[in-house]
Design an enzyme around this catalytic site. Structure first.
Site, short mmCIF file in Angstrom:
data_model
loop_
_atom_site.label_atom_id
_atom_site.label_comp_id
_atom_site.label_asym_id
_atom_site.label_seq_id
_atom_site.Cartn_x
_atom_site.Cartn_y
_atom_site.Cartn_z
N ARG A 15 -12.62 37.40 60.01
CA ARG A 15 -11.80 36.38 60.65
C ARG A 15 -10.95 37.03 61.73
O ARG A 15 -10.96 38.24 61.92
CB ARG A 15 -10.91 35.66 59.62
CG ARG A 15 -9.93 36.59 58.91
CD ARG A 15 -9.04 35.82 57.94
NE ARG A 15 -9.75 35.41 56.74
CZ ARG A 15 -10.06 34.15 56.46
NH1 ARG A 15 -9.73 33.18 57.28
NH2 ARG A 15 -10.69 33.85 55.35
N ASP A 36 -15.35 43.38 55.04
CA ASP A 36 -14.16 42.61 54.69
C ASP A 36 -14.14 42.46 53.18
O ASP A 36 -15.17 42.67 52.51
CB ASP A 36 -14.19 41.23 55.36
CG ASP A 36 -12.79 40.68 55.62
OD1 ASP A 36 -12.12 40.30 54.63
OD2 ASP A 36 -12.37 40.64 56.78
N ASP A 60 -13.72 47.45 50.62
CA ASP A 60 -12.29 47.70 50.78
C ASP A 60 -12.10 48.99 51.56
O ASP A 60 -12.58 50.05 51.15
CB ASP A 60 -11.65 47.81 49.38
CG ASP A 60 -10.14 47.99 49.44
OD1 ASP A 60 -9.58 48.09 50.55
OD2 ASP A 60 -9.52 48.04 48.36
N ASN A 87 -10.30 47.89 62.58
CA ASN A 87 -9.48 46.72 62.85
C ASN A 87 -8.74 46.19 61.62
O ASN A 87 -7.72 45.51 61.77
CB ASN A 87 -10.39 45.61 63.43
CG ASN A 87 -9.74 44.25 63.43
OD1 ASN A 87 -8.86 43.98 64.23
ND2 ASN A 87 -10.19 43.38 62.53
N TYR A 151 4.90 47.61 58.16
CA TYR A 151 3.96 47.37 59.26
C TYR A 151 4.25 48.31 60.42
O TYR A 151 3.33 48.92 60.99
CB TYR A 151 4.05 45.91 59.71
CG TYR A 151 3.00 45.51 60.71
CD1 TYR A 151 1.68 45.31 60.32
CD2 TYR A 151 3.32 45.34 62.05
CE1 TYR A 151 0.70 44.94 61.23
CE2 TYR A 151 2.35 44.98 62.98
CZ TYR A 151 1.05 44.78 62.56
OH TYR A 151 0.08 44.42 63.48
N LYS A 155 1.52 51.18 61.70
CA LYS A 155 0.90 51.13 63.02
C LYS A 155 1.26 52.37 63.84
O LYS A 155 0.45 52.84 64.66
CB LYS A 155 1.29 49.85 63.74
CG LYS A 155 0.64 48.61 63.15
CD LYS A 155 -0.88 48.74 63.10
CE LYS A 155 -1.58 47.50 62.58
NZ LYS A 155 -3.06 47.63 62.57
#
Length: 297
Positions: A15, A36, A60, A87, A151, A155
């Site tokens: 998605r 996914d 995973d 991603n 997060y 990143k």
């Protein structure tokens, strides 16, 4: 190598950006391998692209053996592996004192360890094709926001992992890129806005252009171009590059002032919303973790 000749693996491909980028690659003739944890969404993604062009694998990214098996399946099906889009990523909510520690750990596991596992599994095949690996980082790597420490940290870690990996594999003929995007209108951001009204309020009050949301199509075009050009750095929109170059200013005492003014009001309300939810991440991520526990990945 032209995209129409490539076999491309995309993690988190069921998605959002992963799926839309896969569709764009497929439209240019590439063959896709999508991984996914969301098996139903993965089946829908493969059906949308075409089973002749795409292979879906429930895996995973935090499981190295699963990623090695995914790469092996890609080579078995299509004979090679040319590019990889690392991603897969999640977000978690709440201040350092409020977040569920397990959610913090899971965010780091997927967003950093998952990138390592993806690279570790793919590099032997990418060496054969002199391929390319794109690590998806974020504007959040150099513009921190309160309530999103996991997060932000993940990143930033993904960015510097890409920088180190680039140095390690250049002599093998493998290119490594790192992508930084502003907030994108994907399920990740949509879920956060839906779960936490204060998240949307925080974004709206960040100084421009840090408060801007990017459309998915612009991001997809940037990713396709990066694979086509084997780019070292990808910024979407273009102003994100300026934010990266000025990260020391953004994180200076003066640069922090606009956000610091918001924290005493917004952060306690965000933490209250997290407590009311009873979870520190999206319901979608909880469902995927249950799938993992059930043995689907």
């Amino acid at each position: 190598m032209a995209i129409n000749d490539q076999v491309i693996l995309i993690t988190g491909g069921a998605r959002g950006i992963g799926l839309e980028t896969a569709k764009a690659f497929a439209a240019r003739g590439a063959r896709l391998v999508l991984t996914d944890l969301d098996s139903p969404a993965l089946d829908e993604a493969v059906a949308a692209i075409g089973a002749d062009k795409a292979l879906g694998i429930v895996a995973d990214v935090t499981d190295l053996a699963a990623m090695e098996a995914a790469v092996a399946a890609a080579v078995e099906r299509f004979g090679r592996l040319d590019s990889v889009l690392a991603n897969a990523g999640i977000a978690s909510y709440g201040s350092v004192l409020a977040i569920d520690p397990a959610a913090f750990q899971r965010t780091l596991d997927i967003n950093v360890v998952g990138v390592f596992n993806t690279a570790r599994a793919a590099i032997p095949e990418l060496e054969k094709t002199k391929g390319y690996l794109l690590v998806v980082s974020s504007l959040a790597a150099f513009a921190a926001a309160p309530g999103l420490a996991a997060y932000n940290a993940s990143k930033a870690g993904a960015e510097h992992f890409a920088n180190a990996l680039r140095l390690e594999v250049a002599h093998l003929g493998i290119g490594v890129g790192c992508a930084h995007m502003s907030w994108i209108d994907t399920p990740l951001v949509q879920d956060a806005k839906s779960d936490l009204p204060t998240f949307q309020e925080l974004l709206s009050k960040l100084p421009p252009p840090l408060n801007k949301t990017t459309d998915v199509d612009s991001c997809v075009k940037a990713f396709v171009k990066s694979v086509d050009k084997r780019s070292r750095h990808v910024y979407c929109p273009g102003w994100v590059r300026g934010a990266g170059l000025n990260r020391n200013v953004i994180n200076s005492a003066v640069g922090n002032l606009p956000v610091l003014r918001l924290v005493p009001d917004i952060l306690p309300r965000m933490d209250a919303e997290v407590r009311a939810l009873g979870r520190s991440t999206s319901a979608r991520n909880i469902a995927n973790d249950k799938r993992k526990a059930g043995g689907e990945g």
